[in-house]
Design a protein around this motif. Structure first.
Motif, PDB file in Angstrom:
ATOM      1  N   ASN A 286    -112.155  18.392 104.145  1.00 39.38           N
ATOM      2  CA  ASN A 286    -110.871  17.693 104.054  1.00 39.38           C
ATOM      3  C   ASN A 286    -111.015  16.359 103.332  1.00 39.38           C
ATOM      4  O   ASN A 286    -110.133  15.963 102.566  1.00 39.38           O
ATOM      5  N   ASP A 287    -112.123  15.659 103.557  1.00 39.17           N
ATOM      6  CA  ASP A 287    -112.384  14.396 102.865  1.00 39.17           C
ATOM      7  C   ASP A 287    -112.502  14.632 101.358  1.00 39.17           C
ATOM      8  O   ASP A 287    -111.901  13.916 100.555  1.00 39.17           O
ATOM      9  N   ALA A 288    -113.247  15.656 100.973  1.00 45.14           N
ATOM     10  CA  ALA A 288    -113.405  15.973  99.547  1.00 45.14           C
ATOM     11  C   ALA A 288    -112.071  16.396  98.940  1.00 45.14           C
ATOM     12  O   ALA A 288    -111.726  15.986  97.826  1.00 45.14           O
ATOM     13  N   LYS A 289    -111.303  17.193  99.669  1.00 46.87           N
ATOM     14  CA  LYS A 289    -110.006  17.656  99.164  1.00 46.87           C
ATOM     15  C   LYS A 289    -109.068  16.475  98.938  1.00 46.87           C
ATOM     16  O   LYS A 289    -108.369  16.405  97.930  1.00 46.87           O
ATOM     17  N   GLN A 290    -109.062  15.543  99.882  1.00 47.01           N
ATOM     18  CA  GLN A 290    -108.215  14.348  99.752  1.00 47.01           C
ATOM     19  C   GLN A 290    -108.613  13.533  98.524  1.00 47.01           C
ATOM     20  O   GLN A 290    -107.756  13.059  97.770  1.00 47.01           O
ATOM     21  N   LYS A 291    -109.916  13.384  98.299  1.00 50.82           N
ATOM     22  CA  LYS A 291    -110.393  12.649  97.125  1.00 50.82           C
ATOM     23  C   LYS A 291    -110.014  13.376  95.840  1.00 50.82           C
ATOM     24  O   LYS A 291    -109.617  12.750  94.858  1.00 50.82           O
ATOM     25  N   ALA A 292    -110.127  14.701  95.833  1.00 49.45           N
ATOM     26  CA  ALA A 292    -109.777  15.484  94.649  1.00 49.45           C
ATOM     27  C   ALA A 292    -108.279  15.363  94.346  1.00 49.45           C
ATOM     28  O   ALA A 292    -107.879  15.230  93.186  1.00 49.45           O
ATOM     29  N   GLU A 293    -107.449  15.401  95.391  1.00 51.77           N
ATOM     30  CA  GLU A 293    -106.004  15.272  95.186  1.00 51.77           C
ATOM     31  C   GLU A 293    -105.637  13.888  94.656  1.00 51.77           C
ATOM     32  O   GLU A 293    -104.765  13.768  93.801  1.00 51.77           O
ATOM     33  N   ALA A 294    -106.310  12.858  95.149  1.00 51.21           N
ATOM     34  CA  ALA A 294    -106.055  11.500  94.658  1.00 51.21           C
ATOM     35  C   ALA A 294    -106.454  11.381  93.192  1.00 51.21           C
ATOM     36  O   ALA A 294    -105.745  10.766  92.392  1.00 51.21           O
ATOM     37  N   MET A 295    -107.594  11.995  92.841  1.00 45.58           N
ATOM     38  CA  MET A 295    -108.054  11.969  91.457  1.00 45.58           C
ATOM     39  C   MET A 295    -107.054  12.713  90.567  1.00 45.58           C
ATOM     40  O   MET A 295    -106.707  12.250  89.481  1.00 45.58           O
ATOM     41  N   MET A 296    -106.557  13.854  91.053  1.00 43.14           N
ATOM     42  CA  MET A 296    -105.604  14.644  90.285  1.00 43.14           C
ATOM     43  C   MET A 296    -104.308  13.860  90.085  1.00 43.14           C
ATOM     44  O   MET A 296    -103.733  13.863  88.995  1.00 43.14           O
ATOM     45  N   ALA A 297    -103.855  13.167  91.129  1.00 41.25           N
ATOM     46  CA  ALA A 297    -102.622  12.373  91.024  1.00 41.25           C
ATOM     47  C   ALA A 297    -102.789  11.246  90.012  1.00 41.25           C
ATOM     48  O   ALA A 297    -101.878  10.969  89.224  1.00 41.25           O
ATOM     49  N   ALA A 298    -103.962  10.619  90.010  1.00 38.18           N
ATOM     50  CA  ALA A 298    -104.218   9.539  89.049  1.00 38.18           C
ATOM     51  C   ALA A 298    -104.223  10.074  87.625  1.00 38.18           C
ATOM     52  O   ALA A 298    -103.671   9.446  86.710  1.00 38.18           O
ATOM     53  N   GLU A 299    -104.839  11.227  87.430  1.00 38.89           N
ATOM     54  CA  GLU A 299    -104.858  11.834  86.095  1.00 38.89           C
ATOM     55  C   GLU A 299    -103.452  12.247  85.670  1.00 38.89           C
ATOM     56  O   GLU A 299    -103.089  12.103  84.506  1.00 38.89           O
ATOM     57  N   MET A 300    -102.657  12.746  86.618  1.00 39.15           N
ATOM     58  CA  MET A 300    -101.289  13.155  86.313  1.00 39.15           C
ATOM     59  C   MET A 300    -100.470  11.942  85.865  1.00 39.15           C
ATOM     60  O   MET A 300     -99.677  12.037  84.934  1.00 39.15           O
ATOM     61  N   GLN A 301    -100.691  10.791  86.508  1.00 40.23           N
ATOM     62  CA  GLN A 301     -99.996   9.566  86.109  1.00 40.23           C
ATOM     63  C   GLN A 301    -100.310   9.222  84.661  1.00 40.23           C
ATOM     64  O   GLN A 301     -99.429   8.784  83.926  1.00 40.23           O
ATOM     65  N   LYS A 302    -101.562   9.420  84.258  1.00 42.67           N
ATOM     66  CA  LYS A 302    -101.946   9.133  82.876  1.00 42.67           C
ATOM     67  C   LYS A 302    -101.214  10.055  81.908  1.00 42.67           C
ATOM     68  O   LYS A 302    -100.754   9.622  80.853  1.00 42.67           O
TER      69      LYS A 302
END
Length: 107
Positions: free
Chosen positions: A76-92
């Motif tokens: 769950n910790d890794a999934k949360q980090k991956a989702e945050a990374m994906m959201a940041a990339e989506m913002q770009k």
């Protein structure tokens, strides 16, 4: 009509950037941990599990439930980090364009 042409061009460019972002995320790995690092789970940006690391002290044959809980927490910790990374990339990619709630772009 010129505005429609520009809009279509921008949509095509965004789609290309999304495809590039998806490829980049598939190659990116994120590690989550639990139990003070005794259990680590590594996922790629698509959420596929790539690796699990268990410290010897985390493996107690008399207490497998704790190990199971630690694995779930690390995942769950890794999934949360991956989702945050994906959201940041989506913002770009979208340039901060706010998408309507519930609208998910394909991944």
């Amino acid at each position: 009509m010129k505005n429609l042409g520009n809009l279509m061009k921008q949509a095509q460019q965004m789609q290309q950037k999304m495809t590039e972002m998806q490829a980049k995320l598939a190659e990116t790995e994120v590690t989550g941990s639990a139990g003070g690092g005794m259990v680590q789970v590594t996922l790629n940006g698509k959420g596929d599990m790539k690796k699990i690391v268990l410290e010897a002290q985390a493996v107690d044959p008399e207490d497998k439930e704790t190990l199971e809980d630690l694995i779930l927490a690390a995942h769950n910790d890794a999934k949360q980090k991956a989702e945050a990374m994906m959201a940041a990339e989506m913002q770009k990619v979208t340039g901060g364009l706010s998408l309507p709630p519930g609208l998910k772009l394909p991944f």
